[in-house]
Scaffold this motif. Structure first.
Motif, PDB file in Angstrom:
ATOM      1  N   ALA A  17       3.755   5.839  -5.565  1.00  0.00           N
ATOM      2  CA  ALA A  17       3.682   5.860  -7.027  1.00  0.00           C
ATOM      3  C   ALA A  17       2.587   6.800  -7.519  1.00  0.00           C
ATOM      4  CB  ALA A  17       3.443   4.444  -7.562  1.00  0.00           C
ATOM      5  N   VAL A  18       1.416   6.757  -6.887  1.00  0.00           N
ATOM      6  CA  VAL A  18       0.310   7.625  -7.305  1.00  0.00           C
ATOM      7  C   VAL A  18       0.632   9.084  -6.984  1.00  0.00           C
ATOM      8  CG1 VAL A  18      -2.136   8.160  -6.944  1.00  0.00           C
ATOM      9  CG2 VAL A  18      -1.412   5.782  -7.145  1.00  0.00           C
ATOM     10  N   ALA A  19       1.200   9.336  -5.815  1.00  0.00           N
ATOM     11  CA  ALA A  19       1.569  10.710  -5.449  1.00  0.00           C
ATOM     12  C   ALA A  19       2.593  11.269  -6.432  1.00  0.00           C
ATOM     13  CB  ALA A  19       2.113  10.749  -4.024  1.00  0.00           C
ATOM     14  N   SER A  20       3.548  10.457  -6.818  1.00  0.00           N
ATOM     15  CA  SER A  20       4.563  10.880  -7.768  1.00  0.00           C
ATOM     16  C   SER A  20       3.951  11.166  -9.145  1.00  0.00           C
ATOM     17  CB  SER A  20       5.640   9.806  -7.881  1.00  0.00           C
ATOM     18  OG  SER A  20       6.581  10.140  -8.864  1.00  0.00           O
ATOM     19  N   ALA A  21       3.031  10.306  -9.582  1.00  0.00           N
ATOM     20  CA  ALA A  21       2.411  10.469 -10.898  1.00  0.00           C
ATOM     21  C   ALA A  21       1.467  11.665 -10.965  1.00  0.00           C
ATOM     22  CB  ALA A  21       1.652   9.189 -11.275  1.00  0.00           C
ATOM     23  N   THR A  22       0.832  11.994  -9.846  1.00  0.00           N
ATOM     24  CA  THR A  22      -0.156  13.076  -9.851  1.00  0.00           C
ATOM     25  C   THR A  22       0.383  14.391  -9.322  1.00  0.00           C
ATOM     26  OG1 THR A  22      -1.000  12.493  -7.656  1.00  0.00           O
ATOM     27  CG2 THR A  22      -2.067  11.450  -9.570  1.00  0.00           C
ATOM     28  N   GLY A  23       1.501  14.355  -8.624  1.00  0.00           N
ATOM     29  CA  GLY A  23       2.038  15.562  -8.023  1.00  0.00           C
ATOM     30  C   GLY A  23       1.335  15.954  -6.733  1.00  0.00           C
ATOM     31  N   SER A  24       0.480  15.069  -6.228  1.00  0.00           N
ATOM     32  CA  SER A  24      -0.222  15.324  -4.966  1.00  0.00           C
ATOM     33  C   SER A  24       0.647  14.916  -3.791  1.00  0.00           C
ATOM     34  CB  SER A  24      -1.526  14.525  -4.912  1.00  0.00           C
ATOM     35  OG  SER A  24      -2.411  14.951  -5.916  1.00  0.00           O
ATOM     36  N   SER A  25       0.270  15.385  -2.606  1.00  0.00           N
ATOM     37  CA  SER A  25       1.016  14.981  -1.414  1.00  0.00           C
ATOM     38  C   SER A  25       0.708  13.526  -1.097  1.00  0.00           C
ATOM     39  CB  SER A  25       0.631  15.865  -0.228  1.00  0.00           C
ATOM     40  OG  SER A  25      -0.678  15.550   0.216  1.00  0.00           O
ATOM     41  N   LYS A  26       1.621  12.893  -0.400  1.00  0.00           N
ATOM     42  CA  LYS A  26       1.419  11.501  -0.012  1.00  0.00           C
ATOM     43  C   LYS A  26       0.246  11.376   0.955  1.00  0.00           C
ATOM     44  CE  LYS A  26       6.170  10.047  -0.782  1.00  0.00           C
ATOM     45  NZ  LYS A  26       7.383   9.487  -0.189  1.00  0.00           N
TER      46      LYS A  26
ATOM     47  N   LYS B 107       0.815  -1.211   0.000  1.00  0.00           N
ATOM     48  CA  LYS B 107       0.000   0.000   0.000  1.00  0.00           C
ATOM     49  C   LYS B 107       0.851   1.266   0.000  1.00  0.00           C
ATOM     50  CE  LYS B 107      -3.840   2.160   2.446  1.00  0.00           C
ATOM     51  NZ  LYS B 107      -4.743   2.034   3.603  1.00  0.00           N
ATOM     52  N   GLN B 108       1.909   1.307   0.792  1.00  0.00           N
ATOM     53  CA  GLN B 108       2.756   2.503   0.850  1.00  0.00           C
ATOM     54  C   GLN B 108       3.439   2.750  -0.485  1.00  0.00           C
ATOM     55  OE1 GLN B 108       2.793   4.780   3.424  1.00  0.00           O
ATOM     56  NE2 GLN B 108       3.772   5.961   1.807  1.00  0.00           N
ATOM     57  N   GLU B 109       3.880   1.696  -1.148  1.00  0.00           N
ATOM     58  CA  GLU B 109       4.497   1.849  -2.461  1.00  0.00           C
ATOM     59  C   GLU B 109       3.478   2.354  -3.484  1.00  0.00           C
ATOM     60  OE1 GLU B 109       7.937  -1.601  -2.063  1.00  0.00           O
ATOM     61  OE2 GLU B 109       5.944  -2.151  -2.792  1.00  0.00           O
ATOM     62  N   LEU B 110       2.230   1.905  -3.364  1.00  0.00           N
ATOM     63  CA  LEU B 110       1.165   2.390  -4.234  1.00  0.00           C
ATOM     64  C   LEU B 110       0.928   3.880  -4.006  1.00  0.00           C
ATOM     65  CD1 LEU B 110      -1.130   1.914  -6.280  1.00  0.00           C
ATOM     66  CD2 LEU B 110      -2.582   1.276  -4.337  1.00  0.00           C
ATOM     67  N   ILE B 111       0.848   4.274  -2.745  1.00  0.00           N
ATOM     68  CA  ILE B 111       0.670   5.692  -2.407  1.00  0.00           C
ATOM     69  C   ILE B 111       1.813   6.520  -2.992  1.00  0.00           C
ATOM     70  CG2 ILE B 111       0.676   7.355  -0.505  1.00  0.00           C
ATOM     71  CD1 ILE B 111      -0.873   5.194   1.133  1.00  0.00           C
TER      72      ILE B 111
ATOM     73  N   MET C 197      -2.538  13.266   1.103  1.00  0.00           N
ATOM     74  CA  MET C 197      -3.793  13.379   0.336  1.00  0.00           C
ATOM     75  C   MET C 197      -4.013  12.133  -0.518  1.00  0.00           C
ATOM     76  SD  MET C 197      -5.437  16.108   1.082  1.00  0.00           S
ATOM     77  CE  MET C 197      -6.522  16.354  -0.298  1.00  0.00           C
ATOM     78  N   THR C 198      -2.946  11.635  -1.115  1.00  0.00           N
ATOM     79  CA  THR C 198      -3.050  10.433  -1.940  1.00  0.00           C
ATOM     80  C   THR C 198      -3.463   9.242  -1.086  1.00  0.00           C
ATOM     81  OG1 THR C 198      -1.359  11.288  -3.439  1.00  0.00           O
ATOM     82  CG2 THR C 198      -1.795   8.923  -3.524  1.00  0.00           C
ATOM     83  N   GLY C 199      -2.884   9.111   0.105  1.00  0.00           N
ATOM     84  CA  GLY C 199      -3.253   8.020   1.014  1.00  0.00           C
ATOM     85  C   GLY C 199      -4.717   8.083   1.396  1.00  0.00           C
TER      86      GLY C 199
END
Length: 94
Positions: free
Chosen positions: A9-18, A3-7, A20-22
């Protein structure tokens, strides 16, 4: 991937904070879980579908002793991959 690796990856791809992404990922997982618990199907076009199913009671065998055991009926969660997801996994995506 956990789950943390998913968070991450998504945060990196979207430019959102970890953080908010979590929260967003937790909300998505919660919504899918609640829908399936209520007996509804969640269909994400291109990715797949989550649904619930029934497994009937049956007789099994204890592998250590060979003794017959009774296995109770149970509800299950089913995931069926969508065509786009299957094609990506198989390397045939267009």
């Amino acid at each position: 991937m956990n789950k943390q690796e998913l968070i991450d990856a998504v945060a990196s791809a979207t430019g959102s904070s970890k953080a908010m992404t979590g929260e967003a990922i937790d909300a998505v997982i919660g919504a899918i879980t609640n829908a399936v618990v209520e007996g509804r199907t969640v269909q994400l076009i291109g990715f797949g579908s989550f649904s619930s199913g029934e497994r009937a009671a049956r007789t099994g065998r204890n592998p250590a002793t060979g003794e017959e055991i009774s296995i109770a009926a149970a509800k299950t969660v089913k995931f069926t991959a969508g065509k786009t997801f299957k094609d990506a996994v198989n390397g045939t995506a267009k």
